[in-house]
Design an enzyme around this catalytic site. Structure first.
Site, mmCIF file in Angstrom:
data_model
loop_
_atom_site.group_PDB
_atom_site.id
_atom_site.type_symbol
_atom_site.label_atom_id
_atom_site.label_comp_id
_atom_site.label_asym_id
_atom_site.label_seq_id
_atom_site.Cartn_x
_atom_site.Cartn_y
_atom_site.Cartn_z
ATOM 1 N N GLU A 65 -1.056 -8.338 5.277
ATOM 2 C CA GLU A 65 -0.816 -8.554 6.719
ATOM 3 C C GLU A 65 -2.123 -8.522 7.516
ATOM 4 O O GLU A 65 -2.127 -8.821 8.701
ATOM 5 C CB GLU A 65 0.188 -7.510 7.244
ATOM 6 N N HIS A 81 -3.321 -5.085 1.508
ATOM 7 C CA HIS A 81 -2.741 -5.342 2.840
ATOM 8 C C HIS A 81 -2.743 -6.830 3.182
ATOM 9 O O HIS A 81 -3.627 -7.302 3.892
ATOM 10 C CB HIS A 81 -3.562 -4.596 3.899
ATOM 11 N N CYS A 115 0.832 -1.211 0.000
ATOM 12 C CA CYS A 115 0.000 0.000 0.000
ATOM 13 C C CYS A 115 0.870 1.268 0.000
ATOM 14 O O CYS A 115 1.480 1.559 -1.022
ATOM 15 C CB CYS A 115 -0.986 -0.062 1.154
HETATM 16 N N1 GLN Z 1 -3.333 6.436 0.698
HETATM 17 C C1 GLN Z 1 -2.101 6.112 1.383
HETATM 18 C C2 GLN Z 1 -0.918 6.752 0.701
HETATM 19 O O1 GLN Z 1 -0.954 7.037 -0.465
HETATM 20 C C3 GLN Z 1 -1.892 4.626 1.435
HETATM 21 C C4 GLN Z 1 -2.959 3.978 2.279
HETATM 22 C C5 GLN Z 1 -2.513 2.743 2.970
HETATM 23 O O2 GLN Z 1 -1.313 2.456 3.087
HETATM 24 N N2 GLN Z 1 -3.464 2.023 3.521
HETATM 25 O O3 GLN Z 1 0.072 6.962 1.343
#
Ligand code: GLN
Length: 188
Positions: free
Chosen positions: A172, A170, A78
């Site tokens: 995890e 995610h 992410c």
């Molecule tokens: N929107 C976040 C970003 O761009 C990422 C979101 C997340 O890691 N759950 O940093």
């Protein structure tokens, strides 16, 4: 084998739990000298701007980048995917920037802040992977040597470039350990 989990901000504890469920020691990384002890590094989800700023403040950015350039396996999830991309659309935020792809942040739109889907990830086998997306990015224009490992709605949500693995979701947050296992195999 010891895998570091960057512990600036975000979902680092959950990654440590996933590693330990696989019998691998996970170490919370906050200082530069800890990077010497590890065989691979996970960059967790969170806020990529905050994680990037803290990496600079803690003097980790340049060292992490050169270790990854020298072949240290790294797995970004992410916000971690955002930090690994060479280009971040409409942002000049700090980044590791080694994967030959463009990241688009919060890419699935504000109406669908978070969602869960079953993804087809051929490198993990036939069973679908239940993926949790939270304000997720995706990758656009994934170019060699980076390769697409999974797509959702035509968007790249999992990619690999040699020792660099990046997921928009995610892993995890679920009990499916296959993606962590795949990363550990890279680190062996
Ligand atoms: N929107 C976040 C970003 O761009 C990422 C979101 C997340 O890691 N759950 O940093």
């Amino acid at each position: 084998m010891q895998i570091g989990v960057l512990a600036m901000q975000g979902a680092f504890l959950e990654h440590i739990r996933s590693l330990e469920a696989l019998g691998v020691k996970g170490i919370e990384i906050r200082k530069k000298n800890q990077l010497k002890e590890i065989d691979g590094l996970i960059i967790p989800g969170g806020e990529s701007t905050t994680i990037g700023k803290l990496m600079i403040e803690f003097d980790l950015m340049d060292t992490v980048r050169s270790l990854v350039e020298d072949g240290m396996p790294v797995f970004g999830t992410c916000a971690g995917l955002v930090l690994l991309a060479q280009e971040i659309i409409e942002s000049d935020q700090p980044r590791i920037g080694l994967m030959n792809a463009k990241a688009r942040r919060n890419a699935f739109g504000r109406q669908i802040e978070s969602f869960e889907v079953d993804l087809d990830i051929p490198v993990l086998g036939e069973d679908p992977f239940h993926a949790v997306f939270i304000r997720a990015p995706f990758l656009e224009e994934v170019n060699p040597p980076a390769e697409v490992l999974a797509r959702f709605m035509d968007k790249t949500v999992l990619a690999r470039q040699g020792n660099i693995l990046a997921a928009a979701f995610h892993p995890e947050l679920t009990n499916d350990l296959r993606l962590h296992r795949y990363f550990i195999e890279l680190a062996k």
